[in-house]
Design an enzyme around this catalytic site. Structure first.
Site, PDB file in Angstrom:
ATOM      1  N   GLY A   1     -20.376   6.360   3.352  1.00 13.85           N
ATOM      2  CA  GLY A   1     -19.269   6.708   2.451  1.00 13.85           C
ATOM      3  C   GLY A   1     -19.769   6.632   1.027  1.00 13.85           C
ATOM      4  O   GLY A   1     -20.215   5.569   0.591  1.00 13.85           O
TER       5      GLY A   1
ATOM      6  N   LYS B   1       0.863  -1.187   0.000  1.00 20.96           N
ATOM      7  CA  LYS B   1       0.000   0.000   0.000  1.00 20.96           C
ATOM      8  C   LYS B   1       0.892   1.226   0.000  1.00 20.96           C
ATOM      9  O   LYS B   1       2.015   1.186   0.503  1.00 20.96           O
ATOM     10  CB  LYS B   1      -0.876   0.015   1.262  1.00 20.96           C
ATOM     11  CG  LYS B   1      -2.131   0.848   1.155  1.00 20.96           C
ATOM     12  CD  LYS B   1      -3.146   0.191   0.260  1.00 20.96           C
ATOM     13  CE  LYS B   1      -4.564   0.351   0.663  1.00 20.96           C
ATOM     14  NZ  LYS B   1      -5.450  -0.676   0.161  1.00 20.96           N
TER      15      LYS B   1
ATOM     16  N   GLY C   1     -18.068   7.541  -1.961  1.00 21.20           N
ATOM     17  CA  GLY C   1     -17.006   7.740  -2.947  1.00 21.20           C
ATOM     18  C   GLY C   1     -17.130   6.698  -4.045  1.00 21.20           C
ATOM     19  O   GLY C   1     -18.226   6.192  -4.309  1.00 21.20           O
ATOM     20  N   ASN C   2     -15.996   6.355  -4.656  1.00 20.44           N
ATOM     21  CA  ASN C   2     -15.999   5.375  -5.767  1.00 20.44           C
ATOM     22  C   ASN C   2     -16.792   4.123  -5.413  1.00 20.44           C
ATOM     23  O   ASN C   2     -17.754   3.761  -6.086  1.00 20.44           O
ATOM     24  CB  ASN C   2     -14.568   4.903  -6.090  1.00 20.44           C
ATOM     25  CG  ASN C   2     -13.719   6.030  -6.637  1.00 20.44           C
ATOM     26  OD1 ASN C   2     -14.252   7.047  -7.103  1.00 20.44           O
ATOM     27  ND2 ASN C   2     -12.408   5.871  -6.581  1.00 20.44           N
ATOM     28  N   ALA C   3     -16.365   3.457  -4.340  1.00 19.28           N
ATOM     29  CA  ALA C   3     -16.949   2.161  -3.985  1.00 19.28           C
ATOM     30  C   ALA C   3     -18.415   2.317  -3.570  1.00 19.28           C
ATOM     31  O   ALA C   3     -19.277   1.539  -4.005  1.00 19.28           O
ATOM     32  CB  ALA C   3     -16.142   1.510  -2.871  1.00 19.28           C
ATOM     33  N   GLY C   4     -18.715   3.322  -2.753  1.00 13.96           N
ATOM     34  CA  GLY C   4     -20.082   3.520  -2.266  1.00 13.96           C
ATOM     35  C   GLY C   4     -21.065   3.777  -3.410  1.00 13.96           C
ATOM     36  O   GLY C   4     -22.171   3.223  -3.435  1.00 13.96           O
TER      37      GLY C   4
HETATM   38  N1  GLU Z   1      -7.280  -0.236  -3.364  1.00 12.74           N
HETATM   39  C1  GLU Z   1      -8.001  -1.452  -3.587  1.00 12.74           C
HETATM   40  C2  GLU Z   1      -7.993  -2.331  -2.340  1.00 12.74           C
HETATM   41  O1  GLU Z   1      -7.744  -1.856  -1.265  1.00 12.74           O
HETATM   42  C3  GLU Z   1      -7.512  -2.187  -4.825  1.00 12.74           C
HETATM   43  C4  GLU Z   1      -6.097  -2.631  -4.754  1.00 12.74           C
HETATM   44  C5  GLU Z   1      -5.584  -3.175  -6.067  1.00 12.74           C
HETATM   45  O2  GLU Z   1      -6.338  -3.305  -7.007  1.00 12.74           O
HETATM   46  O3  GLU Z   1      -4.389  -3.458  -6.098  1.00 12.74           O
HETATM   47  O4  GLU Z   1      -8.292  -3.483  -2.370  1.00 12.74           O
END
Ligand code: GLU
Length: 450
Positions: free
Chosen positions: A251, A140, A253-256
């Site tokens: 939330g 990350k 955002g993108n995911a929500g």
């Molecule tokens: N950011 C997303 C996660 O936390 C996707 C990570 C990725 O695709 O490498 O799972």
């Protein structure tokens, strides 16, 4: 020994001495700003590893090895702002594990980022990729900045500076970033372009969740949300809950946003509550997800959505619904509010939204938690499909992506359920047991531990 990573860019790797200092930064942003909670996610990660290791009877060397990132980097990023002044941003990349393959995970741009949060998130990626059985490790990254206060040009400059700092330690065979909080496919396109310029060759698979035109895959945009909805479908089957009931999203955002549209489209059901960082809204009669997404994109918030009642942002977590999707940041459900949580199923689209204390109470209350390690694994799963397609330069149809995603998430969900039954533990610990066992096995086979 595992802190042997070299100096990168203008910054240095974190050293063991950094560990001794971590308590000083606990609860603080790196630049001294207060973060929103007093939980240290990295300590939570380490505690979870110890609990899983006790069930798996792992030896102390394996526990110590898994408790720390294999490599980590921090660097300063000098960027010229639109007004001509220079600002120095702080960036991180943590590579928690390479045991099962190259590190994989997103890059966040967030004002409250801390080194420990990124360490924890990198570790969670390790278990997540293992649970969906991808040949990848966990990583990350992050930059401390507030994208909401920055222009497009400034964001591009930060993205390119970040890649210049990490270029030597990322790539298809080392570490493959993706978007995360406040980053998106455009960020990935800039990053990939900078990376290819440095390497002097075409390397689309070095970043995932890119726009389709530059090596992205069909089905990536809604993959996290789709994975969450697939896991909810399976949970409804297991628990005998009608999936066409009510749902709430914390939330937006993108995911929500994606999950709002997909839950309705795939399972039916009524969205009755939603919130973002500015506030919440409820409507018993139901909120049209499409209209709410359009409204959010136009105004920047869900607040003020016509026909809905305004409520406090945090009230959304306490809504009486069949399915609650926490889709914001870490530690949203904690010791302070868990007693008031009433959802029947909690599908964790955010990373680490529930504290360990709350986990136990939710389990005792009989609430069916689909842990983030499964519920939010759709994104990285389709990222992996993107890497495979980029490598072979042969792209799949959207249907094929959906079909393979469905199979991976359903299998992961049921392997965690099996561990819940066999080990008599709450679902997060069960997920940890599945993930940690697979990673520990790889470490052992490589001869890293016994
Ligand atoms: N950011 C997303 C996660 O936390 C996707 C990570 C990725 O695709 O490498 O799972």
């Amino acid at each position: 020994m595992h802190w042997s990573a070299g100096i990168v860019g203008t910054g240095s790797c974190l050293t063991p001495a950094g560990r001794a200092n971590r308590d000083k930064t606990q609860g603080k942003g790196i630049r001294g700003t207060d973060i929103m909670d007093s939980y240290n996610s990295f300590h939570v990660l380490q505690q979870q590893i110890r609990e899983a290791a006790a069930i798996l009877n792992l030896d102390s060397a394996t526990v110590e090895f898994l408790s720390w990132p294999q490599r980590e980097y921090r660097f300063t990023l000098p960027v010229r702002m639109d007004d001509g002044t220079f600002r120095i941003f702080h960036g991180y990349r943590v590579q928690h594990s390479f045991a099962r393959g190259p590190a994989k995970g997103g890059i966040r741009f967030h004002p409250d980022e801390t080194a420990d949060t990124i360490r924890a998130l990198a570790g969670w990626m390790t278990w997540k990729t293992a649970i969906v059985d991808l040949p990848l490790g966990g990583g990350k990254g992050g930059v401390i900045c507030d994208p909401r206060q920055m222009s497009e040009r400034e964001l591009e400059a930060v993205s390119r500076a970040y890649v210049r700092a990490v270029a030597r330690v990322i790539g298809l065979e080392q570490d493959v970033p993706a978007p995360d909080v406040y980053t998106n496919p455009q960020t990935m396109a800039w990053m990939m372009d900078e990376y290819e310029t440095i390497r002097g060759r075409h390397q689309p698979g070095a970043f995932t969740d890119k726009p389709l035109q530059v090596g992205g895959t069909e089905g990536r945009r809604d993959a996290t949300g789709r994975g969450g909805v697939i896991s909810v479908r399976e949970a409804c089957r297991v628990r005998g809950i009608d999936p066409r009931g009510t749902f709430a999203i914390q939330g937006f955002g993108n995911a929500g946003q994606r999950v709002a549209l997909l839950h309705k489209q795939i399972l039916g059901g009524r969205l009755v509550a939603a919130c973002d960082s500015r506030g919440g809204i409820v409507s018993e009669g139901g909120i049209d997800p499409k209209e709410l997404v359009t409204y959010k994109l136009r105004t920047g918030s869900v607040v003020g959505f016509p026909g809905a009642t305004p409520v406090d942002r945090d009230d959304i977590l306490e809504a009486e619904v069949d399915v609650l999707y926490p889709a914001a940041l870490e530690n949203a459900i904690n010791g302070d509010n868990v007693a008031r949580v009433q959802a029947r199923i909690i599908c964790e689209l955010a990373n680490g939204p529930t504290t360990p204390e709350a986990d136990v109470i939710l389990f005792e209350k009989g609430i069916h938690v689909i842990p983030d390690l499964v519920a939010s694994a759709g994104g990285v799963t389709v990222s992996y499909f993107e890497m495979v397609q980029d490598s072979s330069r042969f792209f799949w149809t959207e249907e094929e992506v959906h079909r393979r995603l469905d199979q991976r998430i359903s299998t992961a969900y049921h392997s965690v359920q099996k561990a819940v039954r066999e080990k008599h533990v709450h679902p997060r610990l069960a997920a940890m047991v599945v993930g940690v066992a697979r990673v520990a096995q790889a470490c052992k086979l490589r001869g890293w531990v016994s």
